[in-house]
Scaffold this motif. Sequence first.
Motif, PDB file in Angstrom:
ATOM      1  N   HIS A  13      -7.720  11.135  -7.361  1.00  0.00           N
ATOM      2  CA  HIS A  13      -6.470  11.668  -6.794  1.00  0.00           C
ATOM      3  C   HIS A  13      -5.366  10.650  -7.046  1.00  0.00           C
ATOM      4  N   THR A  46     -11.262   2.415  -4.532  1.00  0.00           N
ATOM      5  CA  THR A  46      -9.820   2.268  -4.711  1.00  0.00           C
ATOM      6  C   THR A  46      -9.596   1.172  -5.733  1.00  0.00           C
ATOM      7  N   ALA A 104      -4.490  11.821   1.311  1.00  0.00           N
ATOM      8  CA  ALA A 104      -5.654  12.119   2.150  1.00  0.00           C
ATOM      9  C   ALA A 104      -6.154  13.540   1.895  1.00  0.00           C
ATOM     10  N   ASP A 143      -9.912   6.496  -5.902  1.00  0.00           N
ATOM     11  CA  ASP A 143      -8.728   6.624  -5.059  1.00  0.00           C
ATOM     12  C   ASP A 143      -7.569   6.027  -5.854  1.00  0.00           C
ATOM     13  N   SER A 200       0.814  -1.210   0.000  1.00  0.00           N
ATOM     14  CA  SER A 200       0.000   0.000   0.000  1.00  0.00           C
ATOM     15  C   SER A 200       0.849   1.263   0.000  1.00  0.00           C
ATOM     16  N   HIS A 218       3.812  10.917  -4.569  1.00  0.00           N
ATOM     17  CA  HIS A 218       4.912  10.479  -3.707  1.00  0.00           C
ATOM     18  C   HIS A 218       5.020   8.960  -3.643  1.00  0.00           C
ATOM     19  N   LYS A 219       4.096   8.246  -4.247  1.00  0.00           N
ATOM     20  CA  LYS A 219       4.267   6.795  -4.303  1.00  0.00           C
ATOM     21  C   LYS A 219       4.748   6.372  -5.686  1.00  0.00           C
ATOM     22  N   ASN A 275     -10.080   7.067   3.663  1.00  0.00           N
ATOM     23  CA  ASN A 275     -11.326   7.334   2.928  1.00  0.00           C
ATOM     24  C   ASN A 275     -12.466   7.717   3.881  1.00  0.00           C
ATOM     25  N   ALA A 299      -0.976  15.575  -0.019  1.00  0.00           N
ATOM     26  CA  ALA A 299      -0.953  14.134   0.293  1.00  0.00           C
ATOM     27  C   ALA A 299      -2.181  13.488  -0.313  1.00  0.00           C
ATOM     28  N   HIS A 314      -8.817   2.046   2.321  1.00  0.00           N
ATOM     29  CA  HIS A 314      -7.822   2.632   3.219  1.00  0.00           C
ATOM     30  C   HIS A 314      -8.544   3.510   4.236  1.00  0.00           C
ATOM     31  N   HIS A 356       7.623   7.615  -0.019  1.00  0.00           N
ATOM     32  CA  HIS A 356       6.377   7.754   0.726  1.00  0.00           C
ATOM     33  C   HIS A 356       6.647   7.248   2.121  1.00  0.00           C
ATOM     34  N   GLU A 380      -8.153  13.485  -1.131  1.00  0.00           N
ATOM     35  CA  GLU A 380      -9.490  12.939  -0.882  1.00  0.00           C
ATOM     36  C   GLU A 380     -10.433  14.036  -0.383  1.00  0.00           C
ATOM     37  N   ALA A 407      -4.384   6.012  -5.262  1.00  0.00           N
ATOM     38  CA  ALA A 407      -3.131   5.807  -4.534  1.00  0.00           C
ATOM     39  C   ALA A 407      -2.346   4.631  -5.119  1.00  0.00           C
ATOM     40  N   ASN A 408      -3.070   3.697  -5.745  1.00  0.00           N
ATOM     41  CA  ASN A 408      -2.401   2.524  -6.317  1.00  0.00           C
ATOM     42  C   ASN A 408      -2.155   2.671  -7.818  1.00  0.00           C
TER      43      ASN A 408
HETATM   44  C1  PLP Z   1      -5.363   3.275  -0.994  1.00  0.00           C
HETATM   45  C2  PLP Z   1      -4.839   4.506  -0.303  1.00  0.00           C
HETATM   46  N1  PLP Z   1      -5.615   5.611  -0.244  1.00  0.00           N
HETATM   47  C3  PLP Z   1      -5.175   6.728   0.351  1.00  0.00           C
HETATM   48  C4  PLP Z   1      -3.921   6.808   0.921  1.00  0.00           C
HETATM   49  C5  PLP Z   1      -3.522   8.076   1.613  1.00  0.00           C
HETATM   50  O1  PLP Z   1      -2.404   8.696   1.057  1.00  0.00           O
HETATM   51  P1  PLP Z   1      -1.457   9.616   1.965  1.00  0.00           P
HETATM   52  O2  PLP Z   1      -0.726   8.709   2.897  1.00  0.00           O
HETATM   53  O3  PLP Z   1      -0.554  10.306   0.997  1.00  0.00           O
HETATM   54  O4  PLP Z   1      -2.325  10.596   2.686  1.00  0.00           O
HETATM   55  C6  PLP Z   1      -3.069   5.693   0.879  1.00  0.00           C
HETATM   56  C7  PLP Z   1      -1.722   5.740   1.468  1.00  0.00           C
HETATM   57  O5  PLP Z   1      -0.846   5.003   1.213  1.00  0.00           O
HETATM   58  C8  PLP Z   1      -3.543   4.507   0.247  1.00  0.00           C
HETATM   59  O6  PLP Z   1      -2.781   3.403   0.170  1.00  0.00           O
END
Ligand code: PLP
Length: 503
Positions: A282, A231, A156, A260, A94, A286-287, A190, A154, A187, A293, A159, A262-263
Amino acid sequence: MPVKGVFAGGRASSAPLVGQASEPTIFELSVPGRSAYSGRNTEVPEWPIDAIEAHLRPEAVELPEVSERDLVAHFTRLASRNYSVDLGAYPLGSCTMKYNPRFADQVAAMDGISGVHPGTPENGIQGWLEIFSVLESYICAITGMAAATLQPPAGAAGELTGLLLMRAYHRSKGRNPQKVLIPDSAHGTNPASVTLAGYNAVTVPSGPDGLVSVDGLRQLVDEDVAGIMLTNPNTLGLFETEIVEILELVHSVDGLAYYDGANLNAIVGIVRPGDMGFDIVHSNLHKTFATPHGGGGPGAGPVAVAEKLARFLPGSLARVAADGSLGWFVPEESIGRVHGFYGNAVVLARALSFMQYLGGDGLKRMSELAVLNANWLKSRIEDSYFIPYGQVCMHEFVASAANIKKQWGVRALDIAKSLMEEGFHAPTVYFPLVVEEALMIEPTETESPQTLAALAESLIHLAELAEGNPEVLAAAPARTPVRRLDEARAARKPILTEDQRTG
Ligand SMILES: Cc1ncc(COP(=O)(O)O)c(C=O)c1O
């Protein structure tokens, strides 16, 4: 479609919000076809010296002094005790803890990048504005969206921004729905963001295959639904297969579909949320794009939106003004700014350099390798660990230590701590919550086949060790600079001063 708004003029920090500027300028929502970064303008803004002097201390601060030699020794000693992405595999599911290439550090350190004061007026940061505008166009191209804000610092924060955009959309139609649907595998940020945005989070159950249950979703969709946060790939590392049906259900009540992203590391150049029908996405730069991250940041969680939401985006956006220069622009119905100045600007510059360095084909290859590596590792260890959702995974997968715990009393945490003894960082444990004794493993594309093979060997070895020597795993790590910590206590009652530590 042109989006109406105003050019803010001057500095991003003083950008007027909607309705405060006098002469709105209509601009076309298009990406400037410019060439490379033009560098830093040497013009220095004038600051009111009297105001600065009024805030200066009359006498020097007393700071402890230490020699350079001792300081270097101190930090070198600390660094050698740390495990970092530069040292080896960091399969923290993650989190996409991949190696970040050195050229991104060099870009970040360039004088024109790191040496610019955020308060510099527009005419002094034409190069930076170009970075923002080109990066926005790349993010839109990658996600299949129409426009994006780069401000959220970030995932979050992205989001929350996306949810505020959702609200602005519904309000513009005179509606005020209250519910946001979130799958149970999501995550934790959310539901937290949903609550922070003033909505009610409603949990959507997963089916036995780990994917969103469409029947479960159907029971929850009504006129009070503002949208869904999905996600994808989900936190089990699985690609949601019923996206068309999920989105049709949510859109049927004029709800919005939030992706989401993030992935994103699993899908760049392969599929795009915009093409799937999502309205907001979003991404965690940074990942996926050359910034580590972890450690609390800094990060960047740009939010890209479909055309119908572009007019609500936070100001300021970098756009071409009537005279051909780049300037700060605030969309007419903007929700307001969500970060000071330009967001975490240096992270944005790193991301752009990474995208340009790899190019479209290279980014696609990145995602393909991330998925290949995860599937290879999964199939290598599946005789030793229970894999609750065994289908082809994306960039990560979730193994379970539930069987090992039942038979030998060895927990996921013991496996994770023991892996540190083997010379690897631990995977994510006990997340996602839908898997008992979860070990969430994300190898990323940057590890060599040799490193992946060694990681697999270590995981298999630990499963074997659990059978005959569970006490060894329970006592691990034994050879690291610190042994097992009480992490919950450290988080709740941190000791922050030397006095407390010695007292
Ligand atoms: C699926 C998912 N959503 C949201 C986030 C939140 O991202 P951040 O840690 O940059 O706030 C993450 C963080 O790794 C995540 O894995």
